[in-house]
Design a protein around this motif. Structure first.
Motif, PDB file in Angstrom:
ATOM      1  N   ALA A 209      -2.351  -4.532   0.478  1.00  0.00           N
ATOM      2  CA  ALA A 209      -1.413  -4.025   1.619  1.00  0.00           C
ATOM      3  C   ALA A 209      -2.680  -3.963   2.800  1.00  0.00           C
ATOM      4  O   ALA A 209      -3.520  -3.956   2.849  1.00  0.00           O
ATOM      5  CB  ALA A 209      -0.807  -2.757   1.410  1.00  0.00           C
ATOM      6  N   MET A 210      -1.799  -4.111   3.969  1.00  0.00           N
ATOM      7  CA  MET A 210      -2.450  -4.300   5.163  1.00  0.00           C
ATOM      8  C   MET A 210      -2.762  -2.995   5.858  1.00  0.00           C
ATOM      9  O   MET A 210      -3.832  -2.748   6.922  1.00  0.00           O
ATOM     10  CB  MET A 210      -1.653  -5.133   6.306  1.00  0.00           C
ATOM     11  N   TYR A 211      -1.927  -2.142   5.538  1.00  0.00           N
ATOM     12  CA  TYR A 211      -2.335  -0.635   6.135  1.00  0.00           C
ATOM     13  C   TYR A 211      -1.773   0.508   5.365  1.00  0.00           C
ATOM     14  O   TYR A 211      -1.059   0.301   4.166  1.00  0.00           O
ATOM     15  CB  TYR A 211      -1.738  -0.599   7.432  1.00  0.00           C
ATOM     16  N   HIS A 212      -2.276   1.613   5.570  1.00  0.00           N
ATOM     17  CA  HIS A 212      -2.171   2.850   4.542  1.00  0.00           C
ATOM     18  C   HIS A 212      -0.658   2.992   4.338  1.00  0.00           C
ATOM     19  O   HIS A 212      -0.319   2.963   2.866  1.00  0.00           O
ATOM     20  CB  HIS A 212      -2.551   4.089   5.234  1.00  0.00           C
ATOM     21  N   ASP A 213       0.248   3.150   5.213  1.00  0.00           N
ATOM     22  CA  ASP A 213       1.727   3.522   4.613  1.00  0.00           C
ATOM     23  C   ASP A 213       2.549   2.411   3.857  1.00  0.00           C
ATOM     24  O   ASP A 213       3.356   2.439   3.333  1.00  0.00           O
ATOM     25  CB  ASP A 213       2.432   4.067   5.847  1.00  0.00           C
ATOM     26  N   GLN A 214       1.993   1.276   4.331  1.00  0.00           N
ATOM     27  CA  GLN A 214       2.458   0.135   3.673  1.00  0.00           C
ATOM     28  C   GLN A 214       2.455   0.000   2.103  1.00  0.00           C
ATOM     29  O   GLN A 214       3.272  -0.452   1.495  1.00  0.00           O
ATOM     30  CB  GLN A 214       2.088  -1.384   4.242  1.00  0.00           C
ATOM     31  N   GLY A 215       1.216   0.324   1.768  1.00  0.00           N
ATOM     32  CA  GLY A 215       0.883   0.573   0.402  1.00  0.00           C
ATOM     33  C   GLY A 215       1.269   1.868  -0.302  1.00  0.00           C
ATOM     34  O   GLY A 215       1.862   1.928  -1.248  1.00  0.00           O
ATOM     35  N   LEU A 216       0.898   2.863   0.509  1.00  0.00           N
ATOM     36  CA  LEU A 216       1.085   4.246  -0.003  1.00  0.00           C
ATOM     37  C   LEU A 216       2.657   4.619  -0.119  1.00  0.00           C
ATOM     38  O   LEU A 216       2.991   5.754  -1.147  1.00  0.00           O
ATOM     39  CB  LEU A 216       0.136   5.123   0.590  1.00  0.00           C
ATOM     40  N   VAL A 217       3.398   4.333   0.643  1.00  0.00           N
ATOM     41  CA  VAL A 217       4.875   4.773   0.475  1.00  0.00           C
ATOM     42  C   VAL A 217       5.391   4.271  -0.670  1.00  0.00           C
ATOM     43  O   VAL A 217       5.864   5.175  -1.630  1.00  0.00           O
ATOM     44  CB  VAL A 217       5.541   4.430   1.887  1.00  0.00           C
ATOM     45  N   PRO A 218       5.364   2.795  -0.675  1.00  0.00           N
ATOM     46  CA  PRO A 218       5.887   2.410  -2.089  1.00  0.00           C
ATOM     47  C   PRO A 218       5.231   2.964  -3.405  1.00  0.00           C
ATOM     48  O   PRO A 218       6.066   3.400  -4.361  1.00  0.00           O
ATOM     49  CB  PRO A 218       5.944   1.001  -2.099  1.00  0.00           C
ATOM     50  N   PHE A 219       3.884   3.008  -3.265  1.00  0.00           N
ATOM     51  CA  PHE A 219       2.981   3.391  -4.562  1.00  0.00           C
ATOM     52  C   PHE A 219       3.499   5.073  -4.765  1.00  0.00           C
ATOM     53  O   PHE A 219       3.749   5.142  -6.181  1.00  0.00           O
ATOM     54  CB  PHE A 219       1.599   3.444  -4.232  1.00  0.00           C
ATOM     55  N   LYS A 220       3.761   5.866  -3.797  1.00  0.00           N
ATOM     56  CA  LYS A 220       3.864   7.298  -4.152  1.00  0.00           C
ATOM     57  C   LYS A 220       5.266   7.320  -4.607  1.00  0.00           C
ATOM     58  O   LYS A 220       5.747   8.348  -5.467  1.00  0.00           O
ATOM     59  CB  LYS A 220       3.450   8.196  -3.004  1.00  0.00           C
ATOM     60  N   ALA A 221       6.387   6.641  -3.965  1.00  0.00           N
ATOM     61  CA  ALA A 221       7.622   6.737  -4.737  1.00  0.00           C
ATOM     62  C   ALA A 221       7.825   6.246  -5.776  1.00  0.00           C
ATOM     63  O   ALA A 221       8.355   6.935  -6.692  1.00  0.00           O
ATOM     64  CB  ALA A 221       8.438   5.745  -3.408  1.00  0.00           C
TER      65      ALA A 221
ATOM     66  N   VAL B 216      -6.088  -2.784   3.120  1.00  0.00           N
ATOM     67  CA  VAL B 216      -7.257  -3.429   3.984  1.00  0.00           C
ATOM     68  C   VAL B 216      -7.709  -2.312   5.195  1.00  0.00           C
ATOM     69  O   VAL B 216      -8.793  -2.287   5.308  1.00  0.00           O
ATOM     70  CB  VAL B 216      -6.548  -4.743   4.784  1.00  0.00           C
ATOM     71  N   THR B 217      -6.863  -1.654   5.728  1.00  0.00           N
ATOM     72  CA  THR B 217      -7.175  -0.536   6.679  1.00  0.00           C
ATOM     73  C   THR B 217      -6.565   0.603   5.802  1.00  0.00           C
ATOM     74  O   THR B 217      -5.637   0.604   5.286  1.00  0.00           O
ATOM     75  CB  THR B 217      -6.430  -0.767   7.895  1.00  0.00           C
ATOM     76  N   ALA B 218      -7.167   1.750   6.200  1.00  0.00           N
ATOM     77  CA  ALA B 218      -6.694   2.983   5.786  1.00  0.00           C
ATOM     78  C   ALA B 218      -6.479   4.212   6.862  1.00  0.00           C
ATOM     79  O   ALA B 218      -5.424   4.231   7.141  1.00  0.00           O
ATOM     80  CB  ALA B 218      -7.916   3.475   4.505  1.00  0.00           C
ATOM     81  N   HIS B 219      -7.571   4.823   7.022  1.00  0.00           N
ATOM     82  CA  HIS B 219      -7.521   5.985   7.991  1.00  0.00           C
ATOM     83  C   HIS B 219      -7.778   5.631   9.093  1.00  0.00           C
ATOM     84  O   HIS B 219      -8.682   6.016  10.019  1.00  0.00           O
ATOM     85  CB  HIS B 219      -8.475   6.900   7.350  1.00  0.00           C
ATOM     86  N   ILE B 220      -6.732   4.819   9.988  1.00  0.00           N
ATOM     87  CA  ILE B 220      -6.666   4.401  11.341  1.00  0.00           C
ATOM     88  C   ILE B 220      -5.367   4.748  11.882  1.00  0.00           C
ATOM     89  O   ILE B 220      -4.520   4.711  11.052  1.00  0.00           O
ATOM     90  CB  ILE B 220      -7.315   3.188  11.584  1.00  0.00           C
ATOM     91  N   PRO B 221      -5.299   4.912  12.915  1.00  0.00           N
ATOM     92  CA  PRO B 221      -3.923   5.101  13.670  1.00  0.00           C
ATOM     93  C   PRO B 221      -3.022   3.594  13.704  1.00  0.00           C
ATOM     94  O   PRO B 221      -3.672   2.519  13.588  1.00  0.00           O
ATOM     95  CB  PRO B 221      -4.169   5.490  15.431  1.00  0.00           C
ATOM     96  N   ILE B 222      -1.683   3.759  13.503  1.00  0.00           N
ATOM     97  CA  ILE B 222      -1.076   2.585  13.132  1.00  0.00           C
ATOM     98  C   ILE B 222      -1.130   1.738  14.667  1.00  0.00           C
ATOM     99  O   ILE B 222      -1.217   0.411  14.306  1.00  0.00           O
ATOM    100  CB  ILE B 222       0.432   2.947  12.932  1.00  0.00           C
ATOM    101  N   ALA B 223      -1.274   2.237  15.672  1.00  0.00           N
ATOM    102  CA  ALA B 223      -1.574   1.481  16.820  1.00  0.00           C
ATOM    103  C   ALA B 223      -2.740   0.648  16.752  1.00  0.00           C
ATOM    104  O   ALA B 223      -2.822  -0.404  17.718  1.00  0.00           O
ATOM    105  CB  ALA B 223      -1.599   2.339  18.038  1.00  0.00           C
ATOM    106  N   LYS B 224      -3.672   0.715  16.083  1.00  0.00           N
ATOM    107  CA  LYS B 224      -4.871   0.061  15.734  1.00  0.00           C
ATOM    108  C   LYS B 224      -5.055  -1.025  14.548  1.00  0.00           C
ATOM    109  O   LYS B 224      -5.875  -1.647  14.466  1.00  0.00           O
ATOM    110  CB  LYS B 224      -5.892   1.038  15.797  1.00  0.00           C
TER     111      LYS B 224
END
Ligand SMILES: NC(=O)C1=CN([C@@H]2O[C@H](COP(=O)(O)OP(=O)(O)OC[C@H]3O[C@@H](n4cnc5c(N)ncnc54)[C@H](O)[C@@H]3O)[C@@H](O)[C@H]2O)C=CC1
Ligand SMILES: NCC(=O)COP(=O)(O)O
Length: 356
Positions: free
Chosen positions: A283-295, A183-191
């Motif tokens: 996934a709602m944000y970049h690392d929520q999706g990409l961390v498991p994906f890349k693992a 849903v969101t990709a290249h934005i700071p986690i705080a946003k």
């Protein structure tokens, strides 16, 4: 549980009348591993028969990488436009540098490297838009280097969306049956939390569903949607976004005919649900999706941009400056990016509505 591995069939050239898929492959940051994984991939005999690859960038840069890899006998054909036909052997480079001879500085982030990388992306997008290429595959760029070169977009996704006038791009990671939309990709986690609205989630579900149908041939996709908070909010104890934003977005998507389930707890999803019949997970944000994906799939993972009028894929990794110029880079992700580009381009062509 077995790790998910890609199960793509090799693209079948007969799908598009025996024509090979014309793929413009941008060279990426000259100081990173992009040119290396590209050269290694083009040596894969399983890839070459299904695609007509044209490297877009600098022949001089490619030669420097080839020499470091020990491919000194590689023939590099230089052309000044996207060609219609390719020689039987060697690698063809559409040189977009006006005869410049850029030096490679392995592992360094430079404005020159960023500018060169983006010149190639611009040319490849235009070739796809005007039909000289069927798809583009982008070797990795450095967001830092392109910013130094004056580009104000974070990455390819946003840049290509702008250049193709696409208001609804979506980053999607693909490895066989494992497909993760963001849903969101290249934005700071705080946003992130502020960026999540019912409308945005609804749009991403539409784009993801359309890509699964149009690009991946799944007639009636079923999408799992993750929550934002730990344990999907735990009834509101750990956060309210699931109840106030995500669940209503899913209701609306269902009313619009999209099959969705969720919001589901993110950690449990990747531990237990990968084989449960979902065609993709949002996934709602970049690392929520990409961390498991890349693992799960780092060495075969592909970054696919959904919501574009053109086909664009990329390896799932970055410039890896730490290993640039050492011959250590694994090419599997780039190989998969070439395969997915060919597969999706052929699928689009085979299912495109005939002109009226
Ligand atoms: N498609 C693209 O253009 C992408 C660009 N990037 C950019 O790349 C730059 C570096 O990003 P990082 O977060 O450090 O990620 P990275 O993917 O470049 O590196 C992460 C780790 O993985 C290793 N690695 C990466 N690719 C590998 C390969 N093919 N074989 C073996 N090991 C590999 C690296 O050595 C490093 O240890 C950043 O500017 C980032 O924005 C990152 C991801 C995708
Ligand atoms: N994590 C993916 C990434 O950073 C690549 O972004 P993009 O250049 O494909 O937009």
């Amino acid at each position: 549980m077995a790790i998910q591995r890609p199960t793509y069939q090799r693209p079948d050239p007969s799908v598009s009348g025996n024509a090979r898929t014309r793929v413009a492959i941008t060279l990426g940051d000259p100081n990173g591993i992009g040119p290396e994984v590209l050269l290694k991939s083009l040596h894969d005999p399983h890839i070459a028969p299904s695609i007509a690859p044209v490297v877009v960038g600098s022949a001089h840069v490619l030669r420097q990488h080839a020499d470091v890899l020990g491919y000194s006998d590689l023939t590099i054909h230089t052309v000044d436009a996207m060609p219609d036909t390719l020689p039987d052997e060697g690698v063809t480079v559409w040189d977009v540098t006006d005869g410049a001879t850029p030096a490679v500085h392995f592992g360094e982030i430079t404005a020159e490297g960023g500018a060169l990388a983006m010149q190639a992306v611009e040319a490849a997008v235009d070739a796809c838009l005007d039909g000289r290429a069927d798809a583009m595959v982008t070797a990795p760029i450095s967001k830092d280097a392109i910013a130094q070169a004056g580009y104000t977009v974070p990455g390819h996704t946003e840049f290509i969306a702008q250049r193709t006038n696409s208001p609804r791009p979506m980053m999607m990671m693909v490895a066989g049956q494992l497909r993760v939309g963001l849903v969101t990709a290249h934005i700071p986690i705080a946003k992130v939390a502020d960026a999540l609205t019912e409308a945005v989630i609804g749009t991403k579900l539409e784009v993801l569903s359309a890509a699964l149908q149009r690009d991946f041939g799944i007639a009636e996709p079923h999408i799992a949607v993750l929550g934002l908070n730990p344990h999907a909010g735990d009834g509101g104890v750990l956060g309210m976004e699931e109840e106030t934003i995500i669940a209503p977005a899913l209701e609306r998507a269902r009313a619009n005919g999209i099959q969705v389930s969720g919001p589901l707890p993110a950690d449990g999803y990747f531990a237990t649900q990968l084989n449960s019949g979902y065609d993709a997970v949002l996934a709602m944000y970049h690392d929520q999706g990409l961390v498991p994906f890349k693992a799960l799939a780092f060495d075969r993972g592909v970054n696919f941009t959904a919501g574009l009028p053109i086909v664009r894929t990329s390896p799932d990794h970055g410039t890896a400056y730490g290993i640039a110029g050492k011959g250590m880079a694994l090419p599997g992700s780039m190989e998969s990016a070439l395969e997915v580009a060919a597969f999706t381009a052929q699928h689009r062509q085979a299912t495109a509505a005939p002109a009226q």
